[in-house]
Design an enzyme around this catalytic site. Structure first.
Site, PDB file in Angstrom:
ATOM      1  N   HIS A 123      27.933  73.143  54.975  1.00  0.00           N
ATOM      2  CA  HIS A 123      27.193  74.465  55.265  1.00  0.00           C
ATOM      3  C   HIS A 123      25.816  74.296  55.307  1.00  0.00           C
ATOM      4  O   HIS A 123      25.518  73.244  54.459  1.00  0.00           O
ATOM      5  CB  HIS A 123      27.631  75.389  54.230  1.00  0.00           C
ATOM      6  CG  HIS A 123      27.289  76.879  54.596  1.00  0.00           C
ATOM      7  ND1 HIS A 123      25.986  77.290  54.373  1.00  0.00           N
ATOM      8  CD2 HIS A 123      27.931  77.950  54.953  1.00  0.00           C
ATOM      9  CE1 HIS A 123      25.739  78.646  54.527  1.00  0.00           C
ATOM     10  NE2 HIS A 123      26.997  79.080  55.048  1.00  0.00           N
ATOM     11  N   ASP A 200      29.840  71.507  46.413  1.00  0.00           N
ATOM     12  CA  ASP A 200      29.530  72.865  46.750  1.00  0.00           C
ATOM     13  C   ASP A 200      31.074  73.541  46.788  1.00  0.00           C
ATOM     14  O   ASP A 200      31.843  73.440  47.488  1.00  0.00           O
ATOM     15  CB  ASP A 200      29.043  73.004  48.186  1.00  0.00           C
ATOM     16  CG  ASP A 200      28.925  74.452  48.649  1.00  0.00           C
ATOM     17  OD1 ASP A 200      29.293  75.239  48.085  1.00  0.00           O
ATOM     18  OD2 ASP A 200      28.342  74.504  49.985  1.00  0.00           O
ATOM     19  N   LYS A 226      31.745  85.592  47.070  1.00  0.00           N
ATOM     20  CA  LYS A 226      33.056  85.055  47.556  1.00  0.00           C
ATOM     21  C   LYS A 226      34.256  85.176  46.616  1.00  0.00           C
ATOM     22  O   LYS A 226      35.240  84.563  47.034  1.00  0.00           O
ATOM     23  CB  LYS A 226      32.651  83.711  48.234  1.00  0.00           C
ATOM     24  CG  LYS A 226      31.889  83.678  49.191  1.00  0.00           C
ATOM     25  CD  LYS A 226      31.614  82.366  49.957  1.00  0.00           C
ATOM     26  CE  LYS A 226      30.227  82.232  50.541  1.00  0.00           C
ATOM     27  NZ  LYS A 226      30.349  82.787  52.008  1.00  0.00           N
TER      28      LYS A 226
HETATM   29  N1  PMP Z   1      28.548  76.670  50.701  1.00  0.00           N
HETATM   30  C1  PMP Z   1      29.523  77.214  51.780  1.00  0.00           C
HETATM   31  C2  PMP Z   1      30.651  76.195  51.818  1.00  0.00           C
HETATM   32  C3  PMP Z   1      29.546  78.361  52.086  1.00  0.00           C
HETATM   33  O1  PMP Z   1      30.733  78.957  53.042  1.00  0.00           O
HETATM   34  C4  PMP Z   1      28.570  79.549  51.982  1.00  0.00           C
HETATM   35  C5  PMP Z   1      28.463  80.878  52.480  1.00  0.00           C
HETATM   36  N2  PMP Z   1      28.900  81.039  53.734  1.00  0.00           N
HETATM   37  C6  PMP Z   1      27.600  78.796  51.084  1.00  0.00           C
HETATM   38  C7  PMP Z   1      27.492  77.498  50.553  1.00  0.00           C
HETATM   39  C8  PMP Z   1      26.273  79.755  50.599  1.00  0.00           C
HETATM   40  O2  PMP Z   1      26.623  80.753  49.979  1.00  0.00           O
HETATM   41  P1  PMP Z   1      25.633  81.853  49.811  1.00  0.00           P
HETATM   42  O3  PMP Z   1      25.311  82.346  50.992  1.00  0.00           O
HETATM   43  O4  PMP Z   1      26.470  82.875  48.972  1.00  0.00           O
HETATM   44  O5  PMP Z   1      24.524  81.274  48.685  1.00  0.00           O
END
Ligand code: PMP
Length: 406
Positions: A123, A200, A226
């Site tokens: 991500h 992560d 999440k």
């Molecule tokens: N890593 C992954 C694999 C994610 O799916 C996400 C959110 N889509 C994030 C990091 C970032 O999370 P946040 O936007 O809640 O900080």
């Protein structure tokens, strides 16, 4: 399966909503999850019964809020099986957690000419912070590519690690491909070369059991929203040995031991990394979400979601022209797909009119889309409150989309 799905759905008030007069079919859980009543109640309880700034007060409400916050830290410590509660740091989310580690670790341990390894499936939150840090420190970012199935191969990593590698950052579960990475093996390989690893866990903690001691990871991050908790709260687990050597990420109240104009000394862990008034309300409510997940049992959740995944993949693959992007052998309940000749955005827009919420686009993983040479995907992601009937609705919806564009 000892899983009372009707009761579970009843715990989530939003699932009773209708969208354009159609029952909501919420299949966008990888973006954010819905909240059970116990979490909503907890938010209300804190704000209506003992809302007061923590750690500094002598009065009843401040002490109560402080105790609840520190209890939440212990609940999260147990959830991750972290050795110590002071290795659990609260942040705004996974993104802030990764930025914290990248900046602070980088400042202490990364020097010009050093290397950082990041996988191709990250991500943007687990890529851009490392890019920023690498640029600042004069280091190089090395890409660990994935295969066409969407898997990371361990021998490739072994070759990538050099005596200049300072850290490896990799996702536990890919948000756009669904791949569950072999993080334990990754960490073993890295540690043989004395390289620490950040995992992560933004897409993992809600789907599978995580034990940071068994994994032996150096850092593990996730977001509360999440895992059925509130937005604006996240967690960094970090090994004490690293955190103690790392400089503060932000300066402000609470992270100090003493301040004068000449010199400031810093507080001990975890407060060294928690500058300013912490998000104690959402912290307390996050612990409630974790308790809810614990009560259902993460193994039960994993088994149920795996059933949904198999059912969903099998069913969707019967749709003419549908291609699944991400075919790893070990997947979480995420299905990314495209319909031949159709833009994912059009598919998502039509599904929305049927009350079906899916995500479309790059899912903040542009390098993944570049790998496949596609503009994006449609992504259906399942939680334990989803049902096979909802997958049937998605299936019927997609057949209508295909019909419409014939
Ligand atoms: N890593 C992954 C694999 C994610 O799916 C996400 C959110 N889509 C994030 C990091 C970032 O999370 P946040 O936007 O809640 O900080």
């Amino acid at each position: 399966m000892n899983f009372d799905i009707d009761k579970i759905r009843n715990d989530f008030p939003i699932l009773k909503e209708t969208i354009y007069n159609k029952p909501l079919v919420y299949l966008d859980n990888a973006a954010t999850t819905q909240k059970p009543q116990v979490v909503l109640d907890k938010l209300m309880e804190v704000y209506t019964k003992y809302n007061a700034n923590i750690h500094r007060g002598v009065h009843f409400m401040s002490n109560k809020a402080t105790t609840e916050t520190e209890t939440a830290r212990k609940i999260i410590q147990q959830f991750l099986d972290a050795p110590n509660s002071h290795e659990v740091i609260f942040t705004r989310g996974a993104t802030e957690g990764i930025n914290l580690v990248a900046q602070s670790f980088g400042e202490q341990f990364v020097h010009p000419g050093d290397e950082i390894i990041v996988s191709e499936m990250e991500h943007h939150s687990n890529l851009v912070p490392w890019q920023l840090m690498a640029e600042k420190r004069g280091a190089t970012l090395k890409k660990w590519p994935f295969t066409q199935a969407g898997e990371l191969e361990l021998p490739v990593l072994e070759k990538l690690i050099s005596n200049k590698t300072r850290i490896i950052a990799v996702t536990h579960v890919s948000n756009s491909l669904g791949t569950i990475n072999s993080v334990k093996e990754i960490i073993e390989i890295a540690h043989k070369r004395n390289v620490p690893v950040l995992i992560d866990g933004a897409q993992a903690v809600q789907h599978l059991a995580v034990d940071v001691q068994k994994l032996d990871c150096d850092f593990y991050v996730f977001s509360g929203h999440k895992i059925y908790g509130p937005t604006g709260i996240g967690v960094v687990y970090g090994k004490e040995q690293w955190l103690n050597q790392m400089p503060p990420y932000q300066g402000g109240g609470e992270m100090i031991e003493s301040v004068s104009f000449e010199k400031t000394t810093f507080n001990q862990l975890p407060y060294k990394f928690e500058a300013g008034t912490p998000n104690y309300v959402d912290t307390i409510a996050l612990a409630e979400a974790i308790k809810y997940v614990n009560e259902l049992g993460i193994e039960n959740i994993a088994a149920y979601e795996s059933e949904l995944l198999i059912y969903g993949q099998t069913k969707l693959l019967t749709i003419p022209g549908l291609e699944i992007i991400g075919n790893a052998w070990n997947k979480a309940s995420v299905i990314s797909f495209n319909l031949k000749g159709l833009h994912p955005f059009d598919v998502g827009t039509i599904l929305d009119k049927m009350g079906i919420a899916v995500r479309t686009g790059t899912h903040c993983t542009e390098p993944v889309m570049q790998h496949f040479g596609i503009p994006g995907t449609v992504r259906a992601s399942f939680a334990f409150y989803n049902t096979k009937q909802e997958i049937d609705e998605l299936y019927k919806g997609l057949l209508k989309v295909v019909e419409l564009f014939k």
